[in-house]
Design a protein around this motif. Structure first.
Motif, PDB file in Angstrom:
ATOM      1  N   ASN A  59      -6.131  -1.156  -7.288  1.00  0.00           N
ATOM      2  CA  ASN A  59      -6.512  -0.738  -5.935  1.00  0.00           C
ATOM      3  C   ASN A  59      -6.049  -1.749  -4.891  1.00  0.00           C
ATOM      4  O   ASN A  59      -5.549  -1.368  -3.829  1.00  0.00           O
ATOM      5  CB  ASN A  59      -8.024  -0.544  -5.845  1.00  0.00           C
ATOM      6  N   ALA A  60      -6.214  -3.042  -5.196  1.00  0.00           N
ATOM      7  CA  ALA A  60      -5.794  -4.078  -4.255  1.00  0.00           C
ATOM      8  C   ALA A  60      -4.276  -4.075  -4.078  1.00  0.00           C
ATOM      9  O   ALA A  60      -3.776  -4.212  -2.957  1.00  0.00           O
ATOM     10  CB  ALA A  60      -6.263  -5.446  -4.743  1.00  0.00           C
ATOM     11  N   ARG A  62      -2.243  -1.509  -4.526  1.00  0.00           N
ATOM     12  CA  ARG A  62      -1.861  -0.288  -3.808  1.00  0.00           C
ATOM     13  C   ARG A  62      -2.095  -0.455  -2.304  1.00  0.00           C
ATOM     14  O   ARG A  62      -1.249  -0.082  -1.484  1.00  0.00           O
ATOM     15  CB  ARG A  62      -2.655   0.897  -4.340  1.00  0.00           C
ATOM     16  N   GLU A  63      -3.235  -1.044  -1.933  1.00  0.00           N
ATOM     17  CA  GLU A  63      -3.537  -1.249  -0.520  1.00  0.00           C
ATOM     18  C   GLU A  63      -2.572  -2.251   0.118  1.00  0.00           C
ATOM     19  O   GLU A  63      -2.094  -2.042   1.233  1.00  0.00           O
ATOM     20  CB  GLU A  63      -4.975  -1.743  -0.375  1.00  0.00           C
ATOM     21  N   TYR A  64      -2.254  -3.318  -0.605  1.00  0.00           N
ATOM     22  CA  TYR A  64      -1.334  -4.345  -0.101  1.00  0.00           C
ATOM     23  C   TYR A  64       0.062  -3.764   0.118  1.00  0.00           C
ATOM     24  O   TYR A  64       0.694  -3.987   1.159  1.00  0.00           O
ATOM     25  CB  TYR A  64      -1.290  -5.501  -1.101  1.00  0.00           C
ATOM     26  N   ARG A  66       0.808  -0.562   0.527  1.00  0.00           N
ATOM     27  CA  ARG A  66       0.746   0.437   1.594  1.00  0.00           C
ATOM     28  C   ARG A  66       0.789  -0.231   2.967  1.00  0.00           C
ATOM     29  O   ARG A  66       1.512   0.220   3.865  1.00  0.00           O
ATOM     30  CB  ARG A  66      -0.515   1.284   1.449  1.00  0.00           C
ATOM     31  N   ASP A  67       0.041  -1.323   3.142  1.00  0.00           N
ATOM     32  CA  ASP A  67       0.040  -2.029   4.424  1.00  0.00           C
ATOM     33  C   ASP A  67       1.411  -2.620   4.735  1.00  0.00           C
ATOM     34  O   ASP A  67       1.909  -2.517   5.860  1.00  0.00           O
ATOM     35  CB  ASP A  67      -1.009  -3.140   4.421  1.00  0.00           C
ATOM     36  N   SER A  70       3.873   0.181   5.619  1.00  0.00           N
ATOM     37  CA  SER A  70       3.626   0.819   6.916  1.00  0.00           C
ATOM     38  C   SER A  70       4.165  -0.039   8.055  1.00  0.00           C
ATOM     39  O   SER A  70       4.756   0.482   9.008  1.00  0.00           O
ATOM     40  CB  SER A  70       2.139   1.093   7.105  1.00  0.00           C
TER      41      SER A  70
END
Length: 103
Positions: A59-60, A62-64, A66-67, A70
């Motif tokens: 999860n971490a 994937r979020e990293y 994605r940020d 973007s």
């Protein structure tokens, strides 16, 4: 008398009704595998990784990612490009406060 064989002529065994073997897919098919997480942890100096950590690490990560992507997308669209380049990633990491040395 007709002596033709019964079944699909010229077809593979899968087409004749014999089932293909399938690989088992995990519920998180787009995640980082457990051995890959272990290798990254070993490189960071970790000896043991608990079983419950893998989902949180995925999860971490994937979020990293994605940020980072973007922000890199903002840089690419500002330059009127559809392709994200290495420099876009480096600028996005710099904007996030991460210094990446070597490029």
């Amino acid at each position: 008398m007709n002596t033709q064989s019964i079944g699909a002529k010229g077809k593979s065994k899968a087409a004749k009704g014999i089932a293909k073997r399938h690989r088992k897919q995990s519920s998180l098919s787009d995640s980082i595998s457990k051995p890959a997480i272990r290798r990254i942890a070993r490189r960071a100096g970790v000896r043991r990784v608990g079983g419950g950590c893998f989902k949180e690490i995925n999860n971490a990560a994937r979020e990293y990612i994605r940020d980072t992507l973007s922000i890199a997308c903002i840089y690419a669209t500002h330059a009127k490009r559809k392709t994200i380049t290495c420099s876009d990633i480096l600028h996005s990491l710099k904007r996030m406060g991460i210094k990446y040395i070597g490029y």
